[in-house]
Design a protein around this motif. Sequence first.
Motif, PDB file in Angstrom:
ATOM      1  N   UNK A  15     -76.571 -72.462 -26.270  1.00 53.74           N
ATOM      2  CA  UNK A  15     -75.427 -72.175 -25.258  1.00 53.74           C
ATOM      3  C   UNK A  15     -75.659 -73.097 -23.866  1.00 53.74           C
ATOM      4  N   UNK A  16     -75.024 -72.960 -22.909  1.00 52.75           N
ATOM      5  CA  UNK A  16     -74.722 -74.024 -21.930  1.00 52.75           C
ATOM      6  C   UNK A  16     -76.055 -74.029 -21.167  1.00 52.75           C
ATOM      7  N   UNK A  17     -76.796 -73.041 -20.857  1.00 55.53           N
ATOM      8  CA  UNK A  17     -78.153 -73.324 -20.180  1.00 55.53           C
ATOM      9  C   UNK A  17     -79.211 -74.173 -21.029  1.00 55.53           C
ATOM     10  N   UNK A  18     -79.215 -73.769 -22.266  1.00 51.92           N
ATOM     11  CA  UNK A  18     -80.157 -74.472 -23.295  1.00 51.92           C
ATOM     12  C   UNK A  18     -79.744 -75.820 -23.421  1.00 51.92           C
ATOM     13  N   UNK A  19     -78.340 -76.310 -23.373  1.00 49.50           N
ATOM     14  CA  UNK A  19     -77.910 -77.449 -23.595  1.00 49.50           C
ATOM     15  C   UNK A  19     -78.354 -78.305 -22.334  1.00 49.50           C
ATOM     16  N   UNK A  20     -77.992 -77.564 -21.176  1.00 51.09           N
ATOM     17  CA  UNK A  20     -78.495 -78.429 -20.115  1.00 51.09           C
ATOM     18  C   UNK A  20     -80.040 -78.605 -19.681  1.00 51.09           C
ATOM     19  N   UNK A  21     -80.632 -77.770 -20.191  1.00 56.79           N
ATOM     20  CA  UNK A  21     -82.335 -77.938 -20.338  1.00 56.79           C
ATOM     21  C   UNK A  21     -82.500 -78.980 -21.200  1.00 56.79           C
ATOM     22  N   UNK A  22     -82.118 -78.949 -22.362  1.00 55.05           N
ATOM     23  CA  UNK A  22     -82.383 -79.878 -23.201  1.00 55.05           C
ATOM     24  C   UNK A  22     -82.018 -81.406 -22.712  1.00 55.05           C
ATOM     25  N   UNK A  23     -80.841 -81.478 -22.217  1.00 53.85           N
ATOM     26  CA  UNK A  23     -80.340 -82.941 -21.587  1.00 53.85           C
ATOM     27  C   UNK A  23     -81.268 -83.419 -20.637  1.00 53.85           C
ATOM     28  N   UNK A  24     -81.543 -82.465 -19.740  1.00 52.92           N
ATOM     29  CA  UNK A  24     -82.579 -82.607 -18.607  1.00 52.92           C
ATOM     30  C   UNK A  24     -83.954 -82.988 -19.114  1.00 52.92           C
ATOM     31  N   UNK A  25     -84.501 -82.553 -20.124  1.00 52.57           N
ATOM     32  CA  UNK A  25     -85.637 -82.859 -20.548  1.00 52.57           C
ATOM     33  C   UNK A  25     -85.721 -84.328 -21.080  1.00 52.57           C
ATOM     34  N   UNK A  26     -84.630 -84.494 -22.081  1.00 52.86           N
ATOM     35  CA  UNK A  26     -84.512 -85.836 -22.601  1.00 52.86           C
ATOM     36  C   UNK A  26     -84.268 -86.836 -21.484  1.00 52.86           C
ATOM     37  N   UNK A  27     -83.755 -86.714 -20.518  1.00 60.03           N
ATOM     38  CA  UNK A  27     -83.676 -87.677 -19.312  1.00 60.03           C
ATOM     39  C   UNK A  27     -84.944 -87.787 -18.754  1.00 60.03           C
ATOM     40  N   UNK A  28     -85.706 -86.756 -18.610  1.00 61.36           N
ATOM     41  CA  UNK A  28     -87.072 -86.953 -17.663  1.00 61.36           C
ATOM     42  C   UNK A  28     -88.002 -87.529 -18.710  1.00 61.36           C
ATOM     43  N   UNK A  29     -87.741 -87.310 -20.049  1.00 59.12           N
ATOM     44  CA  UNK A  29     -88.817 -87.915 -20.889  1.00 59.12           C
ATOM     45  C   UNK A  29     -88.371 -89.425 -21.496  1.00 59.12           C
ATOM     46  N   UNK A  30     -87.268 -89.837 -20.873  1.00 57.19           N
ATOM     47  CA  UNK A  30     -86.303 -91.082 -21.458  1.00 57.19           C
ATOM     48  C   UNK A  30     -86.451 -91.140 -22.648  1.00 57.19           C
ATOM     49  N   UNK A  31     -85.866 -90.102 -23.434  1.00 57.38           N
ATOM     50  CA  UNK A  31     -85.640 -90.316 -24.608  1.00 57.38           C
ATOM     51  C   UNK A  31     -83.982 -89.762 -25.246  1.00 57.38           C
ATOM     52  N   UNK A  32     -83.596 -90.473 -26.365  1.00 64.90           N
ATOM     53  CA  UNK A  32     -82.128 -90.020 -26.703  1.00 64.90           C
ATOM     54  C   UNK A  32     -82.480 -89.291 -28.024  1.00 64.90           C
ATOM     55  N   UNK A  33     -83.655 -88.573 -28.126  1.00 66.59           N
ATOM     56  CA  UNK A  33     -83.837 -87.847 -29.454  1.00 66.59           C
ATOM     57  C   UNK A  33     -84.164 -86.358 -28.942  1.00 66.59           C
ATOM     58  N   UNK A  34     -82.858 -85.587 -29.013  1.00 67.29           N
ATOM     59  CA  UNK A  34     -83.149 -84.041 -28.521  1.00 67.29           C
ATOM     60  C   UNK A  34     -84.037 -83.308 -29.622  1.00 67.29           C
TER      61      UNK A  34
END
Length: 67
Positions: A15-34
Amino acid sequence: MPDPRGVGTVSIELNNTAAQLLASLCVELGTEDPSGVLSRALGLLDLAVRTRTRGGRLCFVNDRGEQ
């Protein structure tokens, strides 16, 4: 349904919330591997559930030593 042997891939819909959390964590961790981020998050959730089931508590400590 997931591969019971754990060797295949599984597609999931977020859902939108989970997708935003995942994208935010990827940015925070500096990865493009969701999938790697999801694996780490699910591993942490598994640890928390197992600890709670055994009557324990999980504690996080920040850089200042605060719980």
